[in-house]
Design an enzyme around this catalytic site. Sequence first.
Site, PDB file in Angstrom:
ATOM      1  N   ARG A   1      18.636 -17.335  -2.741  1.00  0.00           N
ATOM      2  CA  ARG A   1      17.666 -16.257  -2.944  1.00  0.00           C
ATOM      3  C   ARG A   1      17.223 -15.683  -1.595  1.00  0.00           C
ATOM      4  NH1 ARG A   1      12.322 -16.089  -2.446  1.00  0.00           N
ATOM      5  NH2 ARG A   1      11.146 -14.479  -3.573  1.00  0.00           N
TER       6      ARG A   1
ATOM      7  N   LYS B   1      -5.060 -20.896   4.019  1.00  0.00           N
ATOM      8  CA  LYS B   1      -6.514 -21.143   4.116  1.00  0.00           C
ATOM      9  C   LYS B   1      -6.880 -22.581   3.774  1.00  0.00           C
ATOM     10  CE  LYS B   1      -5.789 -19.288  -0.227  1.00  0.00           C
ATOM     11  NZ  LYS B   1      -4.715 -18.357  -0.610  1.00  0.00           N
TER      12      LYS B   1
ATOM     13  N   GLY C   1      -6.769 -11.484   2.374  1.00  0.00           N
ATOM     14  CA  GLY C   1      -5.526 -10.705   2.357  1.00  0.00           C
ATOM     15  C   GLY C   1      -5.438  -9.666   3.449  1.00  0.00           C
TER      16      GLY C   1
ATOM     17  N   ASP D   1     -10.619 -22.001  -3.918  1.00  0.00           N
ATOM     18  CA  ASP D   1      -9.971 -21.037  -3.038  1.00  0.00           C
ATOM     19  C   ASP D   1     -11.005 -20.256  -2.234  1.00  0.00           C
ATOM     20  OD1 ASP D   1      -7.491 -19.238  -2.350  1.00  0.00           O
ATOM     21  OD2 ASP D   1      -9.025 -17.843  -3.067  1.00  0.00           O
TER      22      ASP D   1
ATOM     23  N   LYS E   1     -11.932 -20.158   2.107  1.00  0.00           N
ATOM     24  CA  LYS E   1     -12.093 -18.957   2.932  1.00  0.00           C
ATOM     25  C   LYS E   1     -13.496 -18.880   3.525  1.00  0.00           C
ATOM     26  CE  LYS E   1      -8.779 -16.687  -0.116  1.00  0.00           C
ATOM     27  NZ  LYS E   1      -8.613 -15.777  -1.268  1.00  0.00           N
TER      28      LYS E   1
ATOM     29  N   GLY F   1      -1.639 -10.268  -2.637  1.00  0.00           N
ATOM     30  CA  GLY F   1      -0.470  -9.441  -2.909  1.00  0.00           C
ATOM     31  C   GLY F   1       0.514  -9.474  -1.754  1.00  0.00           C
TER      32      GLY F   1
END
Length: 448
Positions: free
Chosen positions: A49, A105, A134, A201, A205, A303
Site C-alpha cells: 500500500r 499527543k 490539527g 484525547d 492536548k 483530518g
Amino acid sequence: MKPIQVGLLGIGTVGSGTYGVLVRNQEEIRRRAGRGIEITMVADLDTERARGLVGPGVQVVADARAVIANPDIEIVVELIGGTGIARTLMMEAIAAGKHVVTANKALLAVHGTEIFEAAQQAGVIVAFEAAVAGGIPIIKALREGLTANRIQWIAGIINGTTNFILSEMRDKGLDFDVVLREAQRLGYAEADPTFDIEGVDAAHKATIMSAIAFGIPVQFDKAHVEGITQLSATDIRYAEQLGYRIKLLGFTRRREGLGVELRVHPTLVPARRLIANVEGAMNAVVVNGDAVGTTLYYGKGAGSEPTASAVIADLVDVTRLATSDPQHRVPHLAFQPGAVRNVSVLPMDEVVTSYYLRLRVKDEAGVLARVTGILAEAGISINALLQREADVVAGTDAGAGEPTPDHTDLIILTHETREGTMNQALARMQGLPAVLAPIVRIRKEELA
C-alpha cells in the site's frame, strides 16, 4: 542547496496527506524553507500500500529502524501513534542525532519530559505542532507569538468527535447514544471512540498546552478528565434556555501562589462567546494573556491535509533551524530548560469555578427551601434558578416522554466556589428524601 531528506514512519491518513501536500506545494515550501524538503524513505508494515501511495522514487521498508539507521535521513517524522513502539523509535532517532517531527499527543503528554530532555542533550529538535488541534498553529502561537505575555488561562475545544456529537445533540434534541452511532456511521467517531468520548484525547492536548503556557513539565497523570457519555439532551436544552451551550473543554489556568488547574470536562459556556458557536468537528482554542487579552484560534482539528499542514510547517522550521546553534533555538516548551518550574497541578477539590446543577425532586412544599438552605450553609451563592416540570415518565431519565406531575426539575446556576465545597453540598442534597435521581453537576466558565 541539496534538499533535506526526510524519513516517514507510518503512512496512514496523516502520513499520506503529508506526502501529498509536500509534493503538491514543493516549490512554495522550498521558497519558504530555503531548500527543498523531500520524503525519500517510508516505513510501513503494509509496504505494498505504501509503494502505491509514494511511487517508485521513494524507498519503502517494513522496518522503521532502517529509516533511523540511514545516514542520509536528517529528519524523522513519527506518525505511528501510541506510547509503545513509537516511544522507542523516537528515542532511538534522537540518540542517532535525527530531528523528529511528530503528531503524537499521547506520547508527548505522558513521556514529553523525558523526550525533550533527551533531545536537548542530543542537540536535536522535536517539533510537534500537529499534536494539538490539527491544522491550527496553536503551539507556535503559545511558544512564539505570545511570548511577551504572562498566560492566565487556556480553554479549548480540542476534540472534533465530541464537538460534533454535542452539536448534533443540541441541534436535534437527541441523546448521546443515538448521536454517537450516527457519528460512527459518518466517520466522525472511531469504532472504539473511548479516548474521544471519555475526554482522554483532549486531556493529552490540554496537558501539552499547559506545559508550554506556564513553563511546567507535562503532567498528564495529574489532569482531571471527564467525558461526555453522561450528558443528556435535557441538560443541553436547559442550558440553552439559560443562555449557555455545553462544550467539552480542555481548560488550564494559573492560580497565583497555588499552582495550575488542568482539567477536561463538559462545560457551560455563554452562548454569546465565539467559542460557544464552534460547531461540528471544528476545533477552537481561546488563550488569555495579560498583555494581549483574549485571543481565539479556530480551524480544522483533524483530518489528512489539515494535520499535514502542521507537520509540514514543522518540517520547514526544522529545515531552517537544523544548522543553528542549539542554544539559540526556541525551547521545546517555550521556556529555557533550566527555567521550567515544577509547579504543582491542583487537585480537583481545590479548583474554583461555578456550576450548573439539575435536581429531579418531588413536587412538594419546602423542597426548594431545603435545597437552597444547604447551598447557603455551604457559602455557595445562587446566580439563577429555574423550575421545570420533569419531562420523563416516572422511573426513567431518558429526556423524553409524558410529563410526570409529581416530579419537577430544579435547575440552579451558582457563583464561583471551590469544588470540594460543592462536593460536600451535593452529598447533603443527594441525601434529601425528596431528591429522586442522581444530581447532575456541570461546571461553568464565563471565559471573559
